[in-house]
Scaffold this motif. Structure first.
Motif, mmCIF file in Angstrom:
data_model
loop_
_atom_site.group_PDB
_atom_site.id
_atom_site.type_symbol
_atom_site.label_atom_id
_atom_site.label_comp_id
_atom_site.label_asym_id
_atom_site.label_seq_id
_atom_site.Cartn_x
_atom_site.Cartn_y
_atom_site.Cartn_z
ATOM 1 N N MET A 1 0.836 -1.194 0.000
ATOM 2 C CA MET A 1 0.000 0.000 0.000
ATOM 3 C C MET A 1 0.872 1.247 0.000
ATOM 4 O O MET A 1 1.920 1.281 0.641
ATOM 5 N N LEU A 2 0.415 2.273 -0.701
ATOM 6 C CA LEU A 2 1.088 3.561 -0.692
ATOM 7 C C LEU A 2 0.310 4.535 0.181
ATOM 8 O O LEU A 2 -0.924 4.491 0.253
ATOM 9 N N SER A 3 1.032 5.410 0.851
ATOM 10 C CA SER A 3 0.392 6.472 1.619
ATOM 11 C C SER A 3 0.891 7.817 1.098
ATOM 12 O O SER A 3 2.042 7.956 0.684
ATOM 13 N N LEU A 4 0.000 8.795 1.119
ATOM 14 C CA LEU A 4 0.296 10.125 0.590
ATOM 15 C C LEU A 4 0.289 11.124 1.738
ATOM 16 O O LEU A 4 -0.640 11.138 2.548
ATOM 17 N N GLY A 5 1.332 11.956 1.823
ATOM 18 C CA GLY A 5 1.420 12.953 2.883
ATOM 19 C C GLY A 5 1.379 14.370 2.344
ATOM 20 O O GLY A 5 1.980 14.669 1.307
ATOM 21 N N PHE A 6 0.654 15.245 3.045
ATOM 22 C CA PHE A 6 0.573 16.672 2.732
ATOM 23 C C PHE A 6 1.146 17.467 3.906
ATOM 24 O O PHE A 6 0.811 17.197 5.064
ATOM 25 N N ASP A 7 1.966 18.472 3.595
ATOM 26 C CA ASP A 7 2.436 19.383 4.640
ATOM 27 C C ASP A 7 2.503 20.799 4.071
ATOM 28 O O ASP A 7 3.166 21.027 3.057
ATOM 29 N N THR A 8 1.794 21.716 4.701
ATOM 30 C CA THR A 8 1.804 23.116 4.248
ATOM 31 C C THR A 8 2.264 23.986 5.409
ATOM 32 O O THR A 8 1.470 24.575 6.130
ATOM 33 N N SER A 9 3.565 24.049 5.583
ATOM 34 C CA SER A 9 4.156 24.757 6.706
ATOM 35 C C SER A 9 4.321 26.237 6.386
ATOM 36 O O SER A 9 3.913 26.720 5.338
ATOM 37 N N GLN A 116 5.410 16.323 14.526
ATOM 38 C CA GLN A 116 5.457 14.861 14.475
ATOM 39 C C GLN A 116 5.951 14.366 13.122
ATOM 40 O O GLN A 116 6.645 13.348 13.038
ATOM 41 N N GLY A 117 5.621 15.093 12.054
ATOM 42 C CA GLY A 117 6.144 14.754 10.737
ATOM 43 C C GLY A 117 7.648 14.898 10.680
ATOM 44 O O GLY A 117 8.361 14.031 10.145
ATOM 45 N N HIS A 118 8.174 15.995 11.237
ATOM 46 C CA HIS A 118 9.620 16.197 11.297
ATOM 47 C C HIS A 118 10.288 15.053 12.059
ATOM 48 O O HIS A 118 11.322 14.521 11.628
ATOM 49 N N ALA A 296 6.912 16.614 3.624
ATOM 50 C CA ALA A 296 5.772 15.755 3.969
ATOM 51 C C ALA A 296 6.178 14.302 4.160
ATOM 52 O O ALA A 296 5.316 13.442 4.343
ATOM 53 N N ILE A 297 7.469 14.007 4.128
ATOM 54 C CA ILE A 297 7.918 12.620 4.213
ATOM 55 C C ILE A 297 7.446 11.958 5.499
ATOM 56 O O ILE A 297 6.870 10.868 5.496
ATOM 57 N N GLY A 298 7.690 12.597 6.628
ATOM 58 C CA GLY A 298 7.277 12.021 7.896
ATOM 59 C C GLY A 298 5.774 11.876 8.018
ATOM 60 O O GLY A 298 5.276 10.913 8.627
ATOM 61 N N VAL A 299 5.042 12.817 7.435
ATOM 62 C CA VAL A 299 3.579 12.750 7.460
ATOM 63 C C VAL A 299 3.095 11.523 6.692
ATOM 64 O O VAL A 299 2.198 10.793 7.146
ATOM 65 N N ALA A 300 3.697 11.268 5.530
ATOM 66 C CA ALA A 300 3.326 10.092 4.734
ATOM 67 C C ALA A 300 3.686 8.806 5.472
ATOM 68 O O ALA A 300 2.917 7.832 5.447
ATOM 69 N N ILE A 301 4.829 8.791 6.142
ATOM 70 C CA ILE A 301 5.243 7.610 6.898
ATOM 71 C C ILE A 301 4.266 7.327 8.033
ATOM 72 O O ILE A 301 3.827 6.193 8.235
ATOM 73 N N LEU A 302 3.897 8.364 8.781
ATOM 74 C CA LEU A 302 2.969 8.179 9.894
ATOM 75 C C LEU A 302 1.606 7.709 9.403
ATOM 76 O O LEU A 302 0.967 6.864 10.035
ATOM 77 N N ALA A 303 1.154 8.248 8.273
ATOM 78 C CA ALA A 303 -0.134 7.817 7.710
ATOM 79 C C ALA A 303 -0.089 6.353 7.319
ATOM 80 O O ALA A 303 -1.018 5.581 7.607
#
Length: 311
Positions: A1-9, A116-118, A296-303
């Motif tokens: 499965m692939l997960s997609l992460g969004f981050d708008t800092s 948490q993404g960081h 958004a790498i960490g966000v995608a990993i957590l998702a």
């Protein structure tokens, strides 16, 4: 499965895709927000507009590098930190895009935070999967944080120490903009500092696991007025931050002996800081710039990890 992460800092619009089966970051893309010369950032209304305008093109770029029809979960940073009252309008752009993408495909959305993404990106880049489920001391140092954190898991964070005034990234950006660099100025300040071969004697205002960095800006201004070279002043600024980190880390290790220490956040991508700290405390983990800066790498990993657990 692939997960997609969004981050708008406050600094960048970013997207990433993570493969839960292989444990690899498939691809990521990022666009820095444009800031006029001499300015220290943007108004939140402008940040929100810039993110909203950038997201469609970045998503199209990502679609050319990964099969987005395989996305099984969507993650998004919904606010700066997992703390009560933590809020910035800029994250509404990512939230809107993530929920729209997920709703069109009937996918779950996992909301996390920028911090948490960081941390997740840094733990992943450290190359030790066990760090995701064991206590770790994490330094998150960026334009908006100088936080020393006890991380039991990325979902369970305890703040141990911070700056009582100026953040490390703010000190670096203010110096860089004064020297004529664009914002954010971290990479330019670090590159110039690396050219300085003169020794510096850094100062640090640390009490236990708490620090103060407001004096650093004044010290850098004073050095420039004295005619010191910009390269030396940049080196002094970064070494003062490194010395602050070092003293806070030693205090944390006294309270939590034996724990690994991992550094996250854009400021921690500086080679000057890394070399200073590791020369005195080699066990501290620094990670490549791709995983340190806003992304958004960490966000995608957590998702992906959350969806895999069925959470």
């Amino acid at each position: 499965m692939l997960s997609l992460g969004f981050d708008t800092s406050n600094y960048a619009t970013s997207l990433a895709v993570f493969d839960t089966e292989t444990g690899e970051v498939v691809c990521d893309t990022k666009q820095l927000l444009p800031v006029k010369p001499g300015q220290l950032g943007l108004r939140q209304s402008e940040v929100l507009f810039r993110h909203t305008a950038a997201l469609p093109a970045l998503l199209s770029r990502l679609a050319g590098r990964a099969d987005l029809t395989r996305i099984g979960a969507v993650g998004v940073s919904a606010r700066p930190r997992p703390a009560e009252g933590s809020y910035m309008p800029c994250f509404l752009a990512g939230l809107s895009a993530a929920h729209a993408f997920a709703a069109a495909r009937g996918l779950p959305v996992i909301e996390t935070t920028h911090q948490q993404g960081h941390i997740a990106a840094a733990l992943y880049a450290a190359g030790k999967p066990e760090l995701f489920s064991a206590p770790v001391l994490v330094f998150h140092i960026s334009g908006g944080t100088t936080d020393l954190i006890l991380c039991d898991t990325p979902a369970r964070l305890t703040l141990l120490g911070s700056s009582g005034d100026l953040y490390a990234g703010q000190a670096v950006d203010r110096l860089g903009v004064r020297l004529g660099f664009g914002f954010p100025a971290g990479p330019a300040v670090s590159a110039l500092a690396a050219e300085c071969g003169e020794p510096v004697t850094p100062k640090a205002s640390v009490r236990g696991m708490q620090c103060s960095l407001s004096g650093l800006e004044n010290q850098c201004d004073a050095l420039l007025r004295q005619g010191k070279s910009p390269a030396l002043v940049c080196k002094y600024c970064l070494c003062c931050i490194a010395e602050t980190l070092l003293r806070m880390t030693r205090a944390a290790l006294k309270a939590h002996p034996g724990l690994p220490v991992v550094c996250a956040g854009g400021v921690m991508s500086s080679d000057v800081i890394r070399e200073y700290v590791q020369a005195r405390l080699p066990s501290v983990h620094f990670v490549p710039g791709r995983f340190s800066g806003d992304n958004a790498i960490g966000v995608a990993i957590l998702a992906g990890m959350t969806a895999q657990r069925g959470g």
